[in-house]
Design a protein around this motif. Structure first.
Motif, mmCIF file in Angstrom:
data_model
loop_
_atom_site.group_PDB
_atom_site.id
_atom_site.type_symbol
_atom_site.label_atom_id
_atom_site.label_comp_id
_atom_site.label_asym_id
_atom_site.label_seq_id
_atom_site.Cartn_x
_atom_site.Cartn_y
_atom_site.Cartn_z
ATOM 1 N N SER A 1 0.825 -1.211 0.000
ATOM 2 C CA SER A 1 0.000 0.000 0.000
ATOM 3 C C SER A 1 0.851 1.249 0.000
ATOM 4 N N LEU A 2 2.166 1.079 0.193
ATOM 5 C CA LEU A 2 3.108 2.201 0.282
ATOM 6 C C LEU A 2 2.703 3.168 1.390
ATOM 7 N N ALA A 3 2.213 2.598 2.496
ATOM 8 C CA ALA A 3 1.782 3.403 3.631
ATOM 9 C C ALA A 3 2.746 3.322 4.801
ATOM 10 N N VAL A 4 3.750 2.437 4.710
ATOM 11 C CA VAL A 4 4.684 2.239 5.819
ATOM 12 C C VAL A 4 5.989 2.959 5.525
ATOM 13 N N TYR A 5 6.333 3.867 6.404
ATOM 14 C CA TYR A 5 7.586 4.609 6.270
ATOM 15 C C TYR A 5 8.536 4.201 7.391
ATOM 16 N N PRO A 6 9.842 4.217 7.152
ATOM 17 C CA PRO A 6 10.519 4.857 6.016
ATOM 18 C C PRO A 6 10.608 4.014 4.751
ATOM 19 N N ALA A 7 10.125 2.767 4.786
ATOM 20 C CA ALA A 7 10.285 1.885 3.632
ATOM 21 C C ALA A 7 9.716 2.495 2.355
ATOM 22 N N ALA A 8 8.469 2.997 2.422
ATOM 23 C CA ALA A 8 7.832 3.548 1.232
ATOM 24 C C ALA A 8 8.588 4.747 0.688
ATOM 25 N N GLY A 9 9.271 5.469 1.556
ATOM 26 C CA GLY A 9 10.018 6.642 1.129
ATOM 27 C C GLY A 9 11.215 6.322 0.262
ATOM 28 N N LEU A 10 11.613 5.052 0.230
ATOM 29 C CA LEU A 10 12.764 4.666 -0.583
ATOM 30 C C LEU A 10 12.504 4.850 -2.078
ATOM 31 N N LEU A 11 11.230 4.884 -2.465
ATOM 32 C CA LEU A 11 10.904 5.024 -3.888
ATOM 33 C C LEU A 11 11.347 6.372 -4.440
ATOM 34 N N GLN A 12 11.569 7.344 -3.585
ATOM 35 C CA GLN A 12 11.987 8.661 -4.057
ATOM 36 C C GLN A 12 13.378 8.624 -4.687
ATOM 37 N N TYR A 13 14.128 7.561 -4.443
ATOM 38 C CA TYR A 13 15.483 7.468 -4.991
ATOM 39 C C TYR A 13 15.508 6.879 -6.397
ATOM 40 N N PHE A 14 14.354 6.478 -6.901
ATOM 41 C CA PHE A 14 14.304 5.907 -8.248
ATOM 42 C C PHE A 14 14.407 6.996 -9.292
ATOM 43 N N ARG A 15 15.377 6.853 -10.176
ATOM 44 C CA ARG A 15 15.587 7.819 -11.259
ATOM 45 C C ARG A 15 15.576 7.131 -12.623
ATOM 46 N N GLY A 16 15.098 5.894 -12.642
ATOM 47 C CA GLY A 16 15.122 5.128 -13.878
ATOM 48 C C GLY A 16 13.994 5.493 -14.828
ATOM 49 N N LYS A 17 13.776 4.616 -15.789
ATOM 50 C CA LYS A 17 12.843 4.914 -16.882
ATOM 51 C C LYS A 17 11.425 4.431 -16.607
ATOM 52 N N HIS A 18 11.285 3.238 -16.032
ATOM 53 C CA HIS A 18 9.962 2.615 -15.915
ATOM 54 C C HIS A 18 9.605 2.361 -14.450
ATOM 55 N N LEU A 19 8.508 2.955 -13.990
ATOM 56 C CA LEU A 19 7.954 2.655 -12.666
ATOM 57 C C LEU A 19 6.626 1.932 -12.861
ATOM 58 N N VAL A 20 6.563 0.711 -12.338
ATOM 59 C CA VAL A 20 5.371 -0.134 -12.494
ATOM 60 C C VAL A 20 4.810 -0.455 -11.112
ATOM 61 N N LEU A 21 3.500 -0.281 -10.936
ATOM 62 C CA LEU A 21 2.847 -0.608 -9.677
ATOM 63 C C LEU A 21 1.838 -1.722 -9.896
ATOM 64 N N ILE A 22 1.980 -2.789 -9.100
ATOM 65 C CA ILE A 22 1.035 -3.907 -9.146
ATOM 66 C C ILE A 22 0.488 -4.085 -7.741
ATOM 67 N N ASN A 23 -0.775 -3.763 -7.555
ATOM 68 C CA ASN A 23 -1.369 -3.874 -6.223
ATOM 69 C C ASN A 23 -2.876 -4.000 -6.364
ATOM 70 N N ARG A 24 -3.460 -4.737 -5.445
ATOM 71 C CA ARG A 24 -4.910 -4.951 -5.515
ATOM 72 C C ARG A 24 -5.683 -3.643 -5.395
ATOM 73 N N ASP A 25 -5.204 -2.756 -4.519
ATOM 74 C CA ASP A 25 -5.876 -1.481 -4.291
ATOM 75 C C ASP A 25 -5.009 -0.329 -4.796
ATOM 76 N N ALA A 26 -5.613 0.826 -4.946
ATOM 77 C CA ALA A 26 -4.884 2.009 -5.381
ATOM 78 C C ALA A 26 -3.900 2.459 -4.312
ATOM 79 N N THR A 27 -2.823 3.102 -4.745
ATOM 80 C CA THR A 27 -1.831 3.647 -3.816
ATOM 81 C C THR A 27 -1.602 5.126 -4.126
ATOM 82 N N ALA A 28 -0.906 5.789 -3.223
ATOM 83 C CA ALA A 28 -0.625 7.214 -3.405
ATOM 84 C C ALA A 28 0.348 7.467 -4.548
ATOM 85 N N MET A 29 1.006 6.408 -5.025
ATOM 86 C CA MET A 29 2.006 6.552 -6.079
ATOM 87 C C MET A 29 1.457 6.238 -7.463
ATOM 88 N N ASP A 30 0.184 5.864 -7.551
ATOM 89 C CA ASP A 30 -0.364 5.433 -8.841
ATOM 90 C C ASP A 30 -0.184 6.473 -9.942
#
Length: 241
Positions: free
Chosen positions: A191-220
């Protein structure tokens, strides 16, 4: 959407997978925040988050282990298609690492070699007094009692990150490095609701970000591709066998 994900995987050279509790639900391990998740249980006198805190562990060790033995340990759980698909992707040389918030060890059981366990593992346990290592099997032999070290009598603590405890610095650095150097980041079962773990996504600078989750997330809205299907079904379909 599945074809699009296949194309992304085929075009990628460095993939990192970032996963949460939803990766293990298909192995019959409940997640935390869904309607039937661990945090919704009403059978305990305290909220689950508090019972999984370091304060509660030290103040109410017996009650902590009563909850831990009954709700957090699934020694008979087996890897599901999500785990095995990630193993295939690693063997193909595309997946550089799995970064997981899970503590169940199923990625390693499936055969993944590069696994970063942000929140530790139920398979590692240490005596608080003499620091002797004990396996999951060792502490299960002592249930329902509080596990104690046969050598010195000290209380054994699981090597999992409880609420109120920080993530290990070397673990964070490894996760940041892997995410920062990936050209594709696949985020699944969280769900990307647990920090600091979810905050690690801010370091991604690549080309493709893909989200696979049953429910919507704040990063969709930030993702190139969002799939709201069971992650085992998705990965098993898109990763070549």
């Amino acid at each position: 959407m599945y074809e699009k994900l296949k194309e992304i995987i085929q075009a990628s050279k460095t993939i990192v997978f970032f996963g949460g509790a939803g990766v293990s639900t298909e192995s019959n391990i409940p997640d935390f925040r869904s309607a039937d998740g661990i945090y919704e249980k009403k059978t305990y006198p305290y909220p689950a988050e508090y019972m999984l805190s370091s304060d509660f562990f030290y103040a109410n060790t017996e009650a902590f282990y009563d909850f831990y033995f009954h709700e957090m340990l699934y020694p008979n759980a087996l890897p599901n298609p999500a785990h095995t698909a990630l193993v295939r992707l690693e063997k193909q040389g595309k997946l550089q690492s799995v970064i997981t918030q899970n503590i169940d060890g199923l990625h390693q059981l499936a055969g993944s070699k590069e696994v970063v366990e942000l929140h530790g593992s139920v398979h590692r346990n240490y005596c608080l007094k003499c620091h002797t290592f004990y396996s999951l099997e060792d502490i299960l032999k002592q249930q329902p009692k509080v596990p104690r070290c046969p050598k010195c009598g000290g209380i054994i603590k699981p090597d999992v990150v409880l609420y109120g405890e920080g993530l290990k610095e070397e673990t964070i650095h490894k996760a940041i490095y892997d995410i920062a150097h990936a050209d594709t980041l696949i985020v699944g079962g969280t769900s990307l609701a647990v920090y600091p773990a979810a905050g690690l996504l801010q370091y991604f600078r690549g080309k493709h970000l893909v989200l696979i989750n049953r429910d919507a997330t704040a990063m969709d809205l930030r993702a190139e591709l969002v799939i709201h299907d069971p992650i085992g079904k998705v990965l098993d379909c898109v990763v070549e066998k």
